[in-house]
Design a protein around this motif. Structure first.
Motif, mmCIF file in Angstrom:
data_model
loop_
_atom_site.group_PDB
_atom_site.id
_atom_site.type_symbol
_atom_site.label_atom_id
_atom_site.label_comp_id
_atom_site.label_asym_id
_atom_site.label_seq_id
_atom_site.Cartn_x
_atom_site.Cartn_y
_atom_site.Cartn_z
ATOM 1 N N ARG A 59 3.647 4.099 11.059
ATOM 2 C CA ARG A 59 3.384 5.237 11.954
ATOM 3 C C ARG A 59 4.367 5.203 13.123
ATOM 4 O O ARG A 59 4.996 4.198 13.407
ATOM 5 C CB ARG A 59 1.943 5.187 12.451
ATOM 6 C CG ARG A 59 1.642 4.014 13.347
ATOM 7 C CD ARG A 59 0.286 4.206 14.010
ATOM 8 N NE ARG A 59 -0.780 3.871 13.101
ATOM 9 C CZ ARG A 59 -2.031 4.294 13.215
ATOM 10 N NH1 ARG A 59 -2.368 5.105 14.179
ATOM 11 N NH2 ARG A 59 -2.945 3.919 12.362
ATOM 12 N N ASP A 86 0.812 -1.219 0.000
ATOM 13 C CA ASP A 86 0.000 0.000 0.000
ATOM 14 C C ASP A 86 0.846 1.269 0.000
ATOM 15 O O ASP A 86 0.321 2.367 0.210
ATOM 16 C CB ASP A 86 -1.065 0.004 1.117
ATOM 17 C CG ASP A 86 -0.553 -0.370 2.499
ATOM 18 O OD1 ASP A 86 0.609 -0.803 2.613
ATOM 19 O OD2 ASP A 86 -1.324 -0.234 3.464
ATOM 20 N N LEU A 125 0.419 -5.059 3.971
ATOM 21 C CA LEU A 125 -0.356 -3.819 4.041
ATOM 22 C C LEU A 125 -0.079 -3.194 5.403
ATOM 23 O O LEU A 125 -0.300 -3.836 6.431
ATOM 24 C CB LEU A 125 -1.851 -4.107 3.886
ATOM 25 C CG LEU A 125 -2.278 -4.801 2.588
ATOM 26 C CD1 LEU A 125 -3.765 -5.164 2.648
ATOM 27 C CD2 LEU A 125 -2.004 -3.906 1.386
ATOM 28 N N LEU A 126 0.433 -1.963 5.416
ATOM 29 C CA LEU A 126 0.698 -1.300 6.704
ATOM 30 C C LEU A 126 -0.495 -0.467 7.156
ATOM 31 O O LEU A 126 -0.726 -0.305 8.351
ATOM 32 C CB LEU A 126 1.952 -0.430 6.622
ATOM 33 C CG LEU A 126 3.289 -1.187 6.613
ATOM 34 C CD1 LEU A 126 4.456 -0.203 6.696
ATOM 35 C CD2 LEU A 126 3.374 -2.177 7.778
ATOM 36 N N GLY A 127 -1.238 0.113 6.214
ATOM 37 C CA GLY A 127 -2.463 0.822 6.577
ATOM 38 C C GLY A 127 -2.269 2.223 7.123
ATOM 39 O O GLY A 127 -3.225 2.981 7.229
ATOM 40 N N ALA A 128 -1.020 2.570 7.474
ATOM 41 C CA ALA A 128 -0.759 3.909 8.005
ATOM 42 C C ALA A 128 0.741 4.170 7.946
ATOM 43 O O ALA A 128 1.540 3.237 7.871
ATOM 44 C CB ALA A 128 -1.247 4.026 9.449
#
Lengths: 191, 191
Positions: free
Chosen positions: B19, B13, B153-156
């Motif tokens: 984060r 992604d 997928l890290l998402g942030a």
């Protein structure tokens, strides 16, 4: 039950549509750049394009994709099978040759259920737009992700891999092929 | 003058760091997942890792990367050559064996100039973090992009390919290899 697959073309910076999606520009103002790989006569691109239909028993798409696409999909409706449209606005079914568009107002999960019932042992492919795919992924309803990554930067639009959950998730790489037109990548999502 | 290259590991992604980047988590709270491909003993991964050093004459990095990384880079400073750190806070040069960290307060372009002078005919590699790479790309100072895409997928976090310009840009695919650990992709940027 068949597998559920998200399959979409994205730019290298992750956009599945450019900005300003409308009937004249179904993938946004710069979005036509995304689908130029269908002009390729490279066997790997042809194989990737064919893979979207092989083994597929039904499609799920979003209402925006239907609205901007239906005018271009011709007399056979392009999909050639049952296609379930996630929407908030009820609509009578639309028949175009072998393609039937059924409008589902109860959300993505209901559309996936209807598509899986239609598909039987074959796969359900979520083919667009990005928002429907995100909702299905965030709800854990997707088994496989197939990306056709174009070597372009769009810089704006709607990314496919946004809002799919904030916990890190591991994927299993199934297959990667690449041409000058696109890199085709498929992944199994962790159960 | 040598080529200028952005080379970074990203999640599927698009995140180059997760984060909450800090000294204990140089790539963010989930960022260690990004660099696990260095544990691979697959020849294609080893070739990709080696490619970062081969032909490279100097590195450019951001101050955050330096601050969170220096404690982990050991007696030789990890880079093994001149490394220019883009920063707003002046700092005396730091010598670690063959590695020299020189702090440049006049911006990314000045750091690129200094690195190119040091590198001669060899390449300058911008190795992190994403913000420095974005500034160099937006300013048209990058010839080549090398991505190591991890199937996660890290998402942030911070995406590499953000803020690199809003006009669509075409890239030329040079080479794509893939293992279960990462897909290694290199592109020439349009002049």
């Amino acid at each position: 039950m068949g597998r559920s697959i998200v399959e979409m073309t994205v730019s290298l910076d992750g956009y599945a549509t450019g900005r300003d999606v409308d009937v004249a520009h179904p993938f946004g103002s710069s979005g036509r750049l995304l689908y130029q790989w269908h002009e390729s006569d490279d066997a790997l691109d042809a194989e990737a394009a064919k893979g979207m239909m092989d083994g597929t028993g039904a499609f799920v798409i979003g209402r925006t994709m239907y609205d901007v696409g239906i005018g271009t999909w011709g007399a056979d409706g392009a999909f050639g099978m049952e296609c379930f449209v996630v929407t908030r606005r009820p609509h009578q079914p639309v028949h175009r040759g072998p393609t039937t568009f059924t409008f589902v107002t109860e959300g993505v999960a209901a559309a996936m259920d209807a598509a899986q019932a239609a598909a039987g042992e074959r796969a359900v492919v979520i083919a667009g737009g990005p928002t429907v795919a995100q909702q299905a992924m965030a709800a854990g309803m997707v088994d496989e992700l197939r990306l056709h990554v174009r070597p372009i930067l769009l810089g704006a639009g709607t990314r496919l891999l946004d809002n799919v959950g904030e916990a890190p998730a591991g994927l299993h790489t199934k297959r990667v092929t690449s041409t000058s037109w696109a890199t085709h990548m498929s992944f199994d999502l962790a159960p």
